[in-house]
Motif scaffolding. Structure first.
Motif, PDB file in Angstrom:
ATOM      1  N   LEU A 186      63.290 -14.249 -11.653  1.00 53.29           N
ATOM      2  CA  LEU A 186      62.853 -13.822 -10.329  1.00 53.29           C
ATOM      3  C   LEU A 186      63.758 -12.685  -9.865  1.00 53.29           C
ATOM      4  O   LEU A 186      64.962 -12.869  -9.697  1.00 53.29           O
ATOM      5  N   SER A 187      63.182 -11.517  -9.670  1.00 50.14           N
ATOM      6  CA  SER A 187      63.929 -10.359  -9.184  1.00 50.14           C
ATOM      7  C   SER A 187      63.528 -10.111  -7.730  1.00 50.14           C
ATOM      8  O   SER A 187      62.336 -10.035  -7.413  1.00 50.14           O
TER       9      SER A 187
ATOM     10  N   LEU B 163      68.809 -11.604  -9.157  1.00 46.89           N
ATOM     11  CA  LEU B 163      68.066 -11.968 -10.355  1.00 46.89           C
ATOM     12  C   LEU B 163      68.406 -13.411 -10.703  1.00 46.89           C
ATOM     13  O   LEU B 163      69.548 -13.731 -11.039  1.00 46.89           O
ATOM     14  N   LEU B 164      67.410 -14.293 -10.579  1.00 49.42           N
ATOM     15  CA  LEU B 164      67.600 -15.706 -10.892  1.00 49.42           C
ATOM     16  C   LEU B 164      66.837 -16.064 -12.160  1.00 49.42           C
ATOM     17  O   LEU B 164      65.716 -15.599 -12.377  1.00 49.42           O
TER      18      LEU B 164
ATOM     19  N   LEU C 125      59.457 -10.235  -7.964  1.00 50.82           N
ATOM     20  CA  LEU C 125      58.868  -9.815  -9.218  1.00 50.82           C
ATOM     21  C   LEU C 125      59.225 -10.908 -10.215  1.00 50.82           C
ATOM     22  O   LEU C 125      60.407 -11.208 -10.415  1.00 50.82           O
ATOM     23  N   ILE C 126      58.218 -11.546 -10.822  1.00 41.93           N
ATOM     24  CA  ILE C 126      58.451 -12.638 -11.778  1.00 41.93           C
ATOM     25  C   ILE C 126      58.053 -12.170 -13.168  1.00 41.93           C
ATOM     26  O   ILE C 126      56.965 -11.630 -13.373  1.00 41.93           O
ATOM     27  N   PHE C 127      58.946 -12.369 -14.134  1.00 40.33           N
ATOM     28  CA  PHE C 127      58.621 -12.046 -15.517  1.00 40.33           C
ATOM     29  C   PHE C 127      59.215 -13.111 -16.434  1.00 40.33           C
ATOM     30  O   PHE C 127      60.099 -13.878 -16.048  1.00 40.33           O
TER      31      PHE C 127
ATOM     32  N   LEU D 244      53.660 -10.238  -9.021  1.00 43.96           N
ATOM     33  CA  LEU D 244      54.290 -10.250  -7.706  1.00 43.96           C
ATOM     34  C   LEU D 244      53.942 -11.575  -7.050  1.00 43.96           C
ATOM     35  O   LEU D 244      52.793 -12.022  -7.096  1.00 43.96           O
ATOM     36  N   SER D 245      54.927 -12.228  -6.446  1.00 42.22           N
ATOM     37  CA  SER D 245      54.685 -13.494  -5.767  1.00 42.22           C
ATOM     38  C   SER D 245      55.627 -13.591  -4.587  1.00 42.22           C
ATOM     39  O   SER D 245      56.469 -12.711  -4.370  1.00 42.22           O
TER      40      SER D 245
END
Length: 361
Positions: free
Chosen positions: A111-112, A56-57, A101-103, A86-87
């Motif tokens: 970024l997960s 997780l960043l 997974l970006i939130f 999603l990217s």
């Protein structure tokens, strides 16, 4: 993966141990003591697990949006306080280095992705920051990651956490006292499936609320839900080896062909506009129990004795028997196959329909 912040790691792992979890050296839940039951329960849910072994960043700073927009395949403009996406991150040849997974959380981007890639991806992203006002940091020092899912998971999230998050990639914050900083993201699955992120003490409260109406499962069997959803998992073993379209990222809306440049964009766009995708990620059910890992080659035979090679993306023992996996293969040779493919020992290998169309327009 880098070590978690000592306080967060200690408190969260102590909590999981109190809940009966048996952890490996990477913090993954091996079992809660009933491995076969845990796998069976995942078929319908509701189930709860820790996903804190995932990387997780946090990407922060005034230039964070422009920076990520120039690095990733999807359009970051679609990521808001109410919507995740999603990217992927590619090299200049269009090969996928990681799937994210970006939130958005507290005005920063998160970024997960798969834990074995944390150090390499953080280092690579940081290398391209240059003079921009962007900071790429490990977010495990303040956030913990868990997963929850089940056939009525949306109702459980609404009733137990007072949060309406109904559509895939919709996000929201828990609206209950003591859990206001828990972010809920609905992610693809065979049923209603959620990723939750938040401070350790608040995630513990969310865990206990959800636990009242569900069972635990382990980190490995949770992968079955991603396999069922056709979501690729890129690890250290296969990072940088496969084109974005080979992983169906165009079919998962993880590539935007109109937003402008990103690493590998020219090659990825050329395949999209001028060529036909020659390989695709397929979902397989093998009647044989095989130990398969990402990056391995699975060889299957057809009734004529011809061998077909599949690049394994992810695999897991299935709920009742056999093996379920995602793997990339060349499409043209498979078009002429009659009947089932077979493993080398003669057991059936069935190509299953994906939950999304693979047909090129």
């Amino acid at each position: 993966m880098t070590d978690l912040n000592e306080t967060t790691q200690t408190s969260w792992q102590a909590f999981l141990t109190e809940q009966g979890a048996q952890l490996d050296e990477h913090g993954k839940i091996v079992t809660f003591g009933h491995a076969e039951v845990e796998r069976y329960l995942i078929k319908h849910g509701p189930v709860l697990t820790s996903l804190n072994e995932q990387a997780l960043l946090k990407v922060s700073g005034s230039d964070a949006f422009d920076f990520l927009q120039g690095q990733l395949t999807a359009d970051l403009a679609e990521v808001t306080d109410q919507n995740a996406q999603l990217s992927s991150y590619c090299d200049p040849k269009g090969n996928v280095l990681a799937v994210f997974l970006i939130f958005k959380y507290q005005n920063d981007f998160y970024l997960s992705f798969e834990g074995s890639l944390q150090s390499a991806i953080q280092k690579r992203l940081s290398m391209f920051v240059l003079r921009s006002d962007v900071q790429v940091t490990d977010a495990h020092d303040h956030l913990v990651h868990i997963g929850y899912g089940g056939e009525f998971g949306d109702l459980d999230i609404q009733r137990r956490l007072n949060t309406k998050v109904k559509e895939v990639y919709e996000t929201g914050l828990v609206e209950m006292e003591g859990m206001e900083q828990v972010c809920v993201v609905k992610v693809p699955g065979p049923y209603h499936k959620y990723d939750l992120f938040g401070p350790a003490d608040q995630i513990q409260q969310a865990w206990l609320k959800l636990r009242d109406n569900c069972d635990f499962t382990n980190s490995q069997d949770w992968r079955l839900l991603n396999i069922a959803a056709g979501i690729p998992e890129i690890t250290r073993a296969n990072s940088g080896t496969l084109m974005a379209q080979f992983l169906n990222l165009d079919k998962l809306n993880a590539i935007n062909f109109k937003k402008g440049c990103f690493p590998g964009q020219e090659i990825i766009a050329r395949i999209h506009y001028r060529g036909k995708v020659t390989k695709r990620m397929l979902r397989l059910h093998l009647e044989e129990a095989l130990s398969l890992s990402a990056g391995e080659t699975l060889k299957l035979k057809d009734s004529a004795g011809k061998t077909h090679s599949f690049d394994v993306i992810s695999a897991n023992p299935d709920v009742l028997s056999g093996t379920r996996c995602l793997a990339v293969a060349s499409l043209k040779p498979l078009e002429s196959v009659e009947g089932n493919l077979m493993t080398e020992s003669g057991k059936a290998a069935i190509i299953e329909p994906m939950p999304y169309s693979l047909t090129d327009e």
